[in-house]
Design a protein around this motif. Structure first.
Motif, mmCIF file in Angstrom:
data_model
loop_
_atom_site.group_PDB
_atom_site.id
_atom_site.type_symbol
_atom_site.label_atom_id
_atom_site.label_comp_id
_atom_site.label_asym_id
_atom_site.label_seq_id
_atom_site.Cartn_x
_atom_site.Cartn_y
_atom_site.Cartn_z
ATOM 1 N N ALA A 255 49.989 -39.130 17.513
ATOM 2 C CA ALA A 255 50.806 -38.436 16.504
ATOM 3 C C ALA A 255 50.344 -38.792 15.096
ATOM 4 O O ALA A 255 50.224 -37.924 14.222
ATOM 5 C CB ALA A 255 52.279 -38.810 16.684
ATOM 6 N N ILE A 256 50.082 -40.067 14.870
ATOM 7 C CA ILE A 256 49.713 -40.510 13.524
ATOM 8 C C ILE A 256 48.347 -39.971 13.129
ATOM 9 O O ILE A 256 48.090 -39.686 11.960
ATOM 10 C CB ILE A 256 49.783 -42.051 13.453
ATOM 11 C CG1 ILE A 256 51.251 -42.452 13.358
ATOM 12 C CG2 ILE A 256 48.990 -42.614 12.282
ATOM 13 C CD1 ILE A 256 51.534 -43.876 13.680
ATOM 14 N N GLU A 257 47.466 -39.776 14.119
ATOM 15 C CA GLU A 257 46.119 -39.301 13.792
ATOM 16 C C GLU A 257 46.056 -37.796 13.576
ATOM 17 O O GLU A 257 45.072 -37.297 13.060
ATOM 18 C CB GLU A 257 45.134 -39.772 14.874
ATOM 19 C CG GLU A 257 44.954 -41.290 14.769
ATOM 20 C CD GLU A 257 43.949 -41.878 15.729
ATOM 21 O OE1 GLU A 257 43.631 -41.210 16.738
ATOM 22 O OE2 GLU A 257 43.496 -43.012 15.465
ATOM 23 N N ASP A 258 47.101 -37.062 13.944
ATOM 24 C CA ASP A 258 47.078 -35.608 13.743
ATOM 25 C C ASP A 258 47.780 -35.246 12.430
ATOM 26 O O ASP A 258 48.920 -34.796 12.397
ATOM 27 C CB ASP A 258 47.736 -34.891 14.927
ATOM 28 C CG ASP A 258 47.461 -33.394 14.912
ATOM 29 O OD1 ASP A 258 46.958 -32.897 13.873
ATOM 30 O OD2 ASP A 258 47.748 -32.717 15.914
ATOM 31 N N ARG A 259 47.061 -35.418 11.343
ATOM 32 C CA ARG A 259 47.630 -35.182 10.011
ATOM 33 C C ARG A 259 47.889 -33.700 9.755
ATOM 34 O O ARG A 259 48.809 -33.340 9.033
ATOM 35 C CB ARG A 259 46.675 -35.723 8.932
ATOM 36 C CG ARG A 259 46.399 -37.208 9.070
ATOM 37 C CD ARG A 259 47.407 -38.034 8.337
ATOM 38 N NE ARG A 259 47.261 -37.924 6.900
ATOM 39 C CZ ARG A 259 48.281 -37.983 6.045
ATOM 40 N NH1 ARG A 259 49.493 -38.136 6.511
ATOM 41 N NH2 ARG A 259 48.061 -37.887 4.750
ATOM 42 N N GLU A 260 47.048 -32.830 10.363
ATOM 43 C CA GLU A 260 47.205 -31.389 10.126
ATOM 44 C C GLU A 260 48.548 -30.917 10.688
ATOM 45 O O GLU A 260 49.256 -30.140 10.048
ATOM 46 C CB GLU A 260 46.066 -30.585 10.795
ATOM 47 C CG GLU A 260 44.699 -30.784 10.160
ATOM 48 C CD GLU A 260 44.045 -32.105 10.563
ATOM 49 O OE1 GLU A 260 44.352 -32.606 11.680
ATOM 50 O OE2 GLU A 260 43.256 -32.655 9.774
ATOM 51 N N HIS A 261 48.879 -31.389 11.884
ATOM 52 C CA HIS A 261 50.133 -30.969 12.501
ATOM 53 C C HIS A 261 51.315 -31.410 11.643
ATOM 54 O O HIS A 261 52.258 -30.647 11.418
ATOM 55 C CB HIS A 261 50.250 -31.559 13.912
ATOM 56 C CG HIS A 261 51.483 -31.129 14.636
ATOM 57 N ND1 HIS A 261 51.582 -29.923 15.291
ATOM 58 C CD2 HIS A 261 52.696 -31.722 14.782
ATOM 59 C CE1 HIS A 261 52.793 -29.796 15.810
ATOM 60 N NE2 HIS A 261 53.488 -30.872 15.519
ATOM 61 N N LEU A 262 51.241 -32.635 11.141
ATOM 62 C CA LEU A 262 52.316 -33.158 10.289
ATOM 63 C C LEU A 262 52.489 -32.281 9.057
ATOM 64 O O LEU A 262 53.607 -31.859 8.726
ATOM 65 C CB LEU A 262 51.985 -34.599 9.872
ATOM 66 C CG LEU A 262 52.977 -35.240 8.913
ATOM 67 C CD1 LEU A 262 54.213 -35.722 9.664
ATOM 68 C CD2 LEU A 262 52.363 -36.399 8.145
ATOM 69 N N GLN A 263 51.375 -31.998 8.399
ATOM 70 C CA GLN A 263 51.466 -31.222 7.156
ATOM 71 C C GLN A 263 51.967 -29.807 7.406
ATOM 72 O O GLN A 263 52.791 -29.292 6.650
ATOM 73 C CB GLN A 263 50.112 -31.206 6.438
ATOM 74 C CG GLN A 263 49.937 -32.444 5.566
ATOM 75 C CD GLN A 263 48.487 -32.822 5.315
ATOM 76 O OE1 GLN A 263 47.577 -32.045 5.593
ATOM 77 N NE2 GLN A 263 48.273 -34.022 4.797
ATOM 78 N N ALA A 264 51.485 -29.191 8.495
ATOM 79 C CA ALA A 264 51.882 -27.812 8.786
ATOM 80 C C ALA A 264 53.384 -27.730 9.085
ATOM 81 O O ALA A 264 54.090 -26.873 8.542
ATOM 82 C CB ALA A 264 51.069 -27.273 9.962
ATOM 83 N N THR A 265 53.882 -28.644 9.934
ATOM 84 C CA THR A 265 55.296 -28.550 10.323
ATOM 85 C C THR A 265 56.212 -28.958 9.167
ATOM 86 O O THR A 265 57.240 -28.316 8.930
ATOM 87 C CB THR A 265 55.583 -29.408 11.572
ATOM 88 O OG1 THR A 265 55.057 -30.716 11.380
ATOM 89 C CG2 THR A 265 54.945 -28.802 12.814
ATOM 90 N N CYS A 266 55.834 -29.997 8.423
ATOM 91 C CA CYS A 266 56.678 -30.390 7.285
ATOM 92 C C CYS A 266 56.691 -29.286 6.234
ATOM 93 O O CYS A 266 57.726 -29.027 5.604
ATOM 94 C CB CYS A 266 56.202 -31.708 6.674
ATOM 95 S SG CYS A 266 56.508 -33.122 7.739
ATOM 96 N N GLY A 267 55.552 -28.607 6.058
ATOM 97 C CA GLY A 267 55.480 -27.501 5.100
ATOM 98 C C GLY A 267 56.456 -26.394 5.468
ATOM 99 O O GLY A 267 57.159 -25.848 4.608
ATOM 100 N N LYS A 268 56.522 -26.075 6.771
ATOM 101 C CA LYS A 268 57.451 -25.027 7.220
ATOM 102 C C LYS A 268 58.896 -25.449 6.956
ATOM 103 O O LYS A 268 59.728 -24.640 6.525
ATOM 104 C CB LYS A 268 57.274 -24.790 8.731
ATOM 105 C CG LYS A 268 56.074 -23.936 9.079
ATOM 106 C CD LYS A 268 56.272 -23.257 10.423
ATOM 107 C CE LYS A 268 55.552 -24.026 11.516
ATOM 108 N NZ LYS A 268 55.530 -23.314 12.804
ATOM 109 N N ILE A 269 59.199 -26.726 7.217
ATOM 110 C CA ILE A 269 60.575 -27.209 7.033
ATOM 111 C C ILE A 269 60.962 -27.169 5.552
ATOM 112 O O ILE A 269 62.075 -26.775 5.202
ATOM 113 C CB ILE A 269 60.732 -28.620 7.646
ATOM 114 C CG1 ILE A 269 60.648 -28.512 9.174
ATOM 115 C CG2 ILE A 269 62.038 -29.276 7.217
ATOM 116 C CD1 ILE A 269 60.485 -29.822 9.906
ATOM 117 N N VAL A 270 60.032 -27.539 4.693
ATOM 118 C CA VAL A 270 60.322 -27.516 3.254
ATOM 119 C C VAL A 270 60.589 -26.080 2.794
ATOM 120 O O VAL A 270 61.523 -25.816 2.015
ATOM 121 C CB VAL A 270 59.166 -28.176 2.458
ATOM 122 C CG1 VAL A 270 59.312 -27.920 0.963
ATOM 123 C CG2 VAL A 270 59.136 -29.683 2.740
ATOM 124 N N ALA A 271 59.800 -25.120 3.305
ATOM 125 C CA ALA A 271 60.022 -23.706 2.941
ATOM 126 C C ALA A 271 61.390 -23.238 3.449
ATOM 127 O O ALA A 271 62.136 -22.565 2.729
ATOM 128 C CB ALA A 271 58.897 -22.848 3.514
#
Ligand code: PLP
Length: 353
Positions: A255-271
């Motif tokens: 989980a920690i090594e998949d930075r793209e997934h983190l950024q994509a999902t957090c971006g959706k939540i912020v929107a």
């Protein structure tokens, strides 16, 4: 009440977690879980871990996981402590660092587990009132203390504090530990982890439960000076040598090594947070500005406990806190998918009609 209980058990007021349900027809917006699920790499790591090695104890020091966290945050593994959820990391922190002769300071409206730990361990504490706009006023913490702890952004308000304000606190508060609980930092606050290289009294805690969508895995960690980490290790090794099982350690690394997934999902939540805030305001609710994956909202006339109960009848679960009194008029709503947010809005529209 049993006569077999030890004295302290009689005196405890345990933390009361939000309702947990796995029912498919419920819109669950009460415990700040992430609606998008973890990185697919987590499932691969879990599958790869299902073999005979499960007969062996896990690495008691979670070495590979601590190395992955260290790489991710640009620190050394000796600056990293891991635990079974950040709740456990926080519990060890109270025990190891915050039980002093002066009281530990935290906001009057904050994560309600802090006073629970104080009562469990017998630590003295003092609650510092939030300001008029529910903001943390750093100046109010310039007083004798045995430690300071608050989340950034704060929960359940969602309000973030600027790094410069935290640094101002660290500059004047050098004789006791300052713990910044960054459970929600990935949703819009700047992390103070880089400051651990400058301030030996700073400890920063993180969790994989919210932004990494792994509340079910139970992994959290702390970053700070090796001296602070050594204290946490001493407590942990006097309590449970193996807090993280083999599967949790390898899944957390993935989980920690998949930075793209983190950024994509957090971006959706912020929107979605922005859209949800607007929709709630259109219904006449007051919405506190939030840097987290939840919003704190209030209706000018309707009772919050009643609103929360009416939503529950319509299978929408939100969180209402009865105490302290200043928070009682609000409900806290986790930002879900856009579809979930729309169901909440539809239910509220019917209730408020
Ligand atoms: C959710 C939460 C935690 C606990 O996270 P776990 O890792 O799931 O134990 C800690 N602090 C705050 C402020 C939280 O909201």
């Amino acid at each position: 009440m049993s006569c077999f209980w030890s004295d302290i058990v009689h005196r405890l007021t345990p933390y009361f977690p939000g309702e947990q349900t796995e029912s498919a027809d419920v819109v669950k917006l009460n415990t700040n879980e992430n609606p998008y699920g973890p990185s697919p790499r987590v499932f691969d790591a879990l599958r790869a871990g299902i073999d005979d090695s499960l007969r062996l104890y896990p690495d008691p020091a979670s070495t590979r996981l601590r190395e992955a966290i260290a790489r991710r945050h640009d620190v050394t593994p000796t600056q990293v402590f891991v635990g079974n959820g950040s709740d456990e990391v926080l519990a060890h922190t109270f025990r190891a660092l915050l039980m002093q002769s002066a009281p530990v300071l935290f906001p009057d409206i904050t994560y309600s587990f802090y006073p629970v730990y104080c009562k469990l361990f017998g630590a003295k504490y003092k609650e510092i009132p939030l300001g008029e706009a529910f903001q943390i006023d750093v100046d109010a913490y310039f007083q004798d203390n045995g430690g300071i702890i608050f989340p950034n952004p704060n929960a359940p308000t969602g309000r973030g504090l600027a790094v410069s304000e935290i640094e101002r606190l660290l500059k004047s508060n050098t004789e006791s530990v300052v713990v910044i609980d960054e459970a929600y930092v990935d949703f819009g606050c700047q992390s103070v982890v880089p400051l651990v290289h400058v301030y030996p009294q700073l400890l920063v805690t993180h969790t994989l439960s919210k932004s990494h969508a792994l509340a079910g895995l139970r992994v959290g960690y702390a970053i700070g000076h090796p001296d602070l980490v050594a204290a946490l290790d001493r407590v942990k090794n006097s309590f449970n040598s193996y807090p993280l099982d083999r599967l949790a350690q390898s899944a957390a690394i993935a989980a920690i090594e998949d930075r793209e997934h983190l950024q994509a999902t957090c971006g959706k939540i912020v929107a979605s947070r922005t859209a949800l805030g607007t929709a709630l305001q259109d219904l006449g609710l007051e919405v506190l500005p939030s840097d987290a994956n939840f919003v704190l909202v209030r209706h000018p006339e309707r009772d919050a406990a009643e609103l929360s109960a009416r939503l529950r009848e319509r299978n929408v679960i939100v969180r209402h806190f009865r105490k302290p009194p200043r928070i009682a008029p609000f409900i806290r709503v986790t930002v879900g998918t856009d579809a979930q947010c729309e169901e909440l809005i539809a239910a509220l529209r019917k209730i408020l009609k």
